[in-house]
Design an enzyme around this catalytic site. Structure first.
Site, mmCIF file in Angstrom:
data_model
loop_
_atom_site.group_PDB
_atom_site.id
_atom_site.type_symbol
_atom_site.label_atom_id
_atom_site.label_comp_id
_atom_site.label_asym_id
_atom_site.label_seq_id
_atom_site.Cartn_x
_atom_site.Cartn_y
_atom_site.Cartn_z
ATOM 1 N N ASP A 11 0.863 -1.179 0.000
ATOM 2 C CA ASP A 11 0.000 0.000 0.000
ATOM 3 C C ASP A 11 0.899 1.228 0.000
ATOM 4 O O ASP A 11 2.096 1.128 0.292
ATOM 5 C CB ASP A 11 -0.891 -0.015 1.258
ATOM 6 C CG ASP A 11 -1.795 1.206 1.332
ATOM 7 O OD1 ASP A 11 -2.317 1.629 0.276
ATOM 8 O OD2 ASP A 11 -1.973 1.762 2.431
ATOM 9 N N SER A 12 0.296 2.372 -0.289
ATOM 10 C CA SER A 12 1.051 3.613 -0.201
ATOM 11 C C SER A 12 1.472 3.902 1.240
ATOM 12 O O SER A 12 2.402 4.657 1.469
ATOM 13 C CB SER A 12 0.192 4.769 -0.720
ATOM 14 O OG SER A 12 -1.040 4.800 -0.030
ATOM 15 N N TYR A 43 -0.436 8.489 -2.406
ATOM 16 C CA TYR A 43 -0.497 8.224 -3.844
ATOM 17 C C TYR A 43 -1.724 8.924 -4.462
ATOM 18 O O TYR A 43 -1.766 9.200 -5.650
ATOM 19 C CB TYR A 43 -0.635 6.721 -4.109
ATOM 20 C CG TYR A 43 0.631 5.884 -3.973
ATOM 21 C CD1 TYR A 43 1.794 6.371 -3.380
ATOM 22 C CD2 TYR A 43 0.651 4.573 -4.443
ATOM 23 C CE1 TYR A 43 2.930 5.573 -3.265
ATOM 24 C CE2 TYR A 43 1.781 3.766 -4.342
ATOM 25 C CZ TYR A 43 2.920 4.270 -3.745
ATOM 26 O OH TYR A 43 4.038 3.486 -3.637
ATOM 27 N N GLY A 44 -2.722 9.148 -3.626
ATOM 28 C CA GLY A 44 -4.038 9.581 -4.118
ATOM 29 C C GLY A 44 -4.043 10.903 -4.851
ATOM 30 O O GLY A 44 -4.931 11.168 -5.649
ATOM 31 N N CYS A 74 -3.751 -0.839 -1.977
ATOM 32 C CA CYS A 74 -4.019 0.568 -2.283
ATOM 33 C C CYS A 74 -4.982 0.687 -3.470
ATOM 34 O O CYS A 74 -4.687 0.217 -4.576
ATOM 35 C CB CYS A 74 -2.704 1.253 -2.613
ATOM 36 S SG CYS A 74 -2.867 2.993 -2.991
ATOM 37 N N ASN A 75 -6.104 1.336 -3.240
ATOM 38 C CA ASN A 75 -7.075 1.509 -4.328
ATOM 39 C C ASN A 75 -6.515 2.385 -5.440
ATOM 40 O O ASN A 75 -6.770 2.142 -6.617
ATOM 41 C CB ASN A 75 -8.358 2.152 -3.792
ATOM 42 C CG ASN A 75 -9.288 1.153 -3.165
ATOM 43 O OD1 ASN A 75 -10.259 0.739 -3.764
ATOM 44 N ND2 ASN A 75 -8.987 0.730 -1.933
ATOM 45 N N THR A 76 -5.756 3.415 -5.070
ATOM 46 C CA THR A 76 -5.206 4.313 -6.089
ATOM 47 C C THR A 76 -4.239 3.551 -6.995
ATOM 48 O O THR A 76 -4.291 3.668 -8.224
ATOM 49 C CB THR A 76 -4.478 5.498 -5.412
ATOM 50 O OG1 THR A 76 -5.356 6.106 -4.469
ATOM 51 C CG2 THR A 76 -4.045 6.531 -6.433
ATOM 52 N N GLU A 153 -6.467 8.711 9.806
ATOM 53 C CA GLU A 153 -5.132 8.633 10.401
ATOM 54 C C GLU A 153 -5.096 9.337 11.755
ATOM 55 O O GLU A 153 -4.373 8.924 12.654
ATOM 56 C CB GLU A 153 -4.094 9.228 9.449
ATOM 57 C CG GLU A 153 -3.996 8.417 8.167
ATOM 58 C CD GLU A 153 -2.656 8.501 7.462
ATOM 59 O OE1 GLU A 153 -1.875 9.413 7.762
ATOM 60 O OE2 GLU A 153 -2.422 7.643 6.587
ATOM 61 N N CYS A 187 -11.159 3.104 -0.864
ATOM 62 C CA CYS A 187 -9.883 3.587 -0.320
ATOM 63 C C CYS A 187 -9.561 2.781 0.927
ATOM 64 O O CYS A 187 -10.468 2.459 1.717
ATOM 65 C CB CYS A 187 -10.013 5.072 0.036
ATOM 66 S SG CYS A 187 -8.567 5.746 0.869
ATOM 67 N N THR A 188 -8.288 2.471 1.092
ATOM 68 C CA THR A 188 -7.851 1.666 2.245
ATOM 69 C C THR A 188 -8.321 2.215 3.593
ATOM 70 O O THR A 188 -8.577 1.454 4.515
ATOM 71 C CB THR A 188 -6.309 1.648 2.295
ATOM 72 O OG1 THR A 188 -5.833 2.997 2.113
ATOM 73 C CG2 THR A 188 -5.729 0.745 1.243
ATOM 74 N N HIS A 189 -8.389 3.543 3.702
ATOM 75 C CA HIS A 189 -8.645 4.158 5.010
ATOM 76 C C HIS A 189 -10.121 4.188 5.407
ATOM 77 O O HIS A 189 -10.452 4.284 6.574
ATOM 78 C CB HIS A 189 -8.139 5.599 5.010
ATOM 79 C CG HIS A 189 -6.652 5.725 5.055
ATOM 80 N ND1 HIS A 189 -5.836 5.153 4.111
ATOM 81 C CD2 HIS A 189 -5.837 6.354 5.933
ATOM 82 C CE1 HIS A 189 -4.572 5.446 4.402
ATOM 83 N NE2 HIS A 189 -4.544 6.172 5.506
HETATM 84 N N1 DGL Z 1 -3.965 3.898 0.006
HETATM 85 C C1 DGL Z 1 -4.648 4.952 -0.693
HETATM 86 C C2 DGL Z 1 -5.876 4.354 -1.397
HETATM 87 O O1 DGL Z 1 -6.400 3.333 -1.020
HETATM 88 C C3 DGL Z 1 -5.040 6.085 0.233
HETATM 89 C C4 DGL Z 1 -3.865 6.910 0.728
HETATM 90 C C5 DGL Z 1 -3.094 7.598 -0.389
HETATM 91 O O2 DGL Z 1 -3.592 8.564 -0.984
HETATM 92 O O3 DGL Z 1 -1.990 7.143 -0.661
HETATM 93 O O4 DGL Z 1 -6.320 4.897 -2.380
#
Ligand code: DGL
Length: 270
Positions: A11-12, A43-44, A74-76, A153, A187-189
């Site tokens: 993940d990012s 990454y987003g 990571c979804n992005t 976070e 998104c992961t969060h």
């Molecule tokens: N992990 C990113 C996602 O799932 C969220 C955090 C980021 O922007 O890197 O898209």
């Protein structure tokens, strides 16, 4: 025999530990190598080219650990780099978008799906493609919700600030399509904010809204991809090795996403 090779997850940052959590629940015998690219997060908000370049270095790191399967938590990165990662990997690669889309269609009764995620995920149109490829009758409304990552976070996941932010974003989503019946947490969060998002969506719509995320569907896809190549939990309790490109705040953040203490995070350079 592949069995004792680990599953790689990247993940990012630390948000991808929500996927590790689901993976450990579904496949408790599996060893997992997790990489959080915490030095380069987020990454987003970055361009697709940069996300692809970073993601390829994460993949190489996991492959050097002899993983048998790679999950892009990571979804992005999933939305922007999946084809490049599949092309570069000798082992199967599972992204977050397809499992998330499948969960959404399993939950949706009216084929009106809202997707919330980072700017990069929303701009990519990946969820729209994944959803309409499976059912062309699906109407997809996607909205970037950048403030939700820092809220998760910070641990402000169910207070008045979280409720106000959720209301502002979801109001916009329902203005665009008042008939949404399912929202994908792309998104992961966002799974950390599930309660406040579900409550706010239901209040705005005046009816329950299904809320789905990719984490458990990704764990299911991993089990499917491994087929018989799964380690028996009675023979072996899966170990978790965590690596990160920066270790600032990890002690505080990681347990929030994993739901258990993280024994060690090793600092690595990519
Ligand atoms: N992990 C990113 C996602 O799932 C969220 C955090 C980021 O922007 O890197 O898209």
């Amino acid at each position: 025999m592949n069995q004792r090779r680990p599953i790689g997850v990247f993940d990012s940052g630390v948000g991808g530990l929500t996927v590790v959590r689901a993976l450990r629940a579904r496949l408790p015998g599996e060893d997992i190598v997790y990489l959080g690219d915490t030095a380069r997060v987020p990454y987003g908000s970055k361009s697709p080219r940069t996300v692809e370049r970073y993601s390829l270095t994460c993949l190489q790191f996991l492959l050097a650990h002899d993983v048998k399967l790679v999950l892009i938590a990571c979804n992005t990165a999933s939305a922007q780099a999946l084809p490049a990662l599949i092309a570069a990997s000798p082992v199967p690669v599972i992204g977050a978008v397809d499992p998330g889309a499948e969960s959404a269609l399993a939950a949706s009764t009216g084929r009106r799906v809202g997707v919330i995620g980072t700017l990069g995920t929303v701009r990519s149109g990946a969820y729209e493609r994944a959803l309409t490829a499976r059912d062309p009758a699906t109407r997809v409304t996607a909205l970037a919700c950048p403030l939700l990552v820092p809220l998760a976070e910070e641990g402000w996941v169910d207070d008045d600030v979280a409720a106000a932010v959720a209301r502002r974003y979801l109001t916009e989503l329902f203005v665009r399509d008042p008939d949404i019946d399912t929202i994908v947490l792309g998104c992961t969060h966002y799974p950390l904010l599930r309660d406040v998002l579900a409550r706010t969506a239901a209040a705005l719509a005046g009816r329950p809204i299904a809320i789905v995320d990719s984490a458990s569907a990704m764990a299911e896809a991993a089990a499917h991809a491994l087929g018989g190549d799964v380690t028996d939990r009675r023979a072996h309790a899966g170990a978790l090795a965590c690596f990160a490109t920066d270790i600032s705040r990890l002690d505080e953040l990681a347990p929030r996403f994993l739901g258990e203490a993280v024994t060690s995070f090793e600092l690595v350079d990519l």
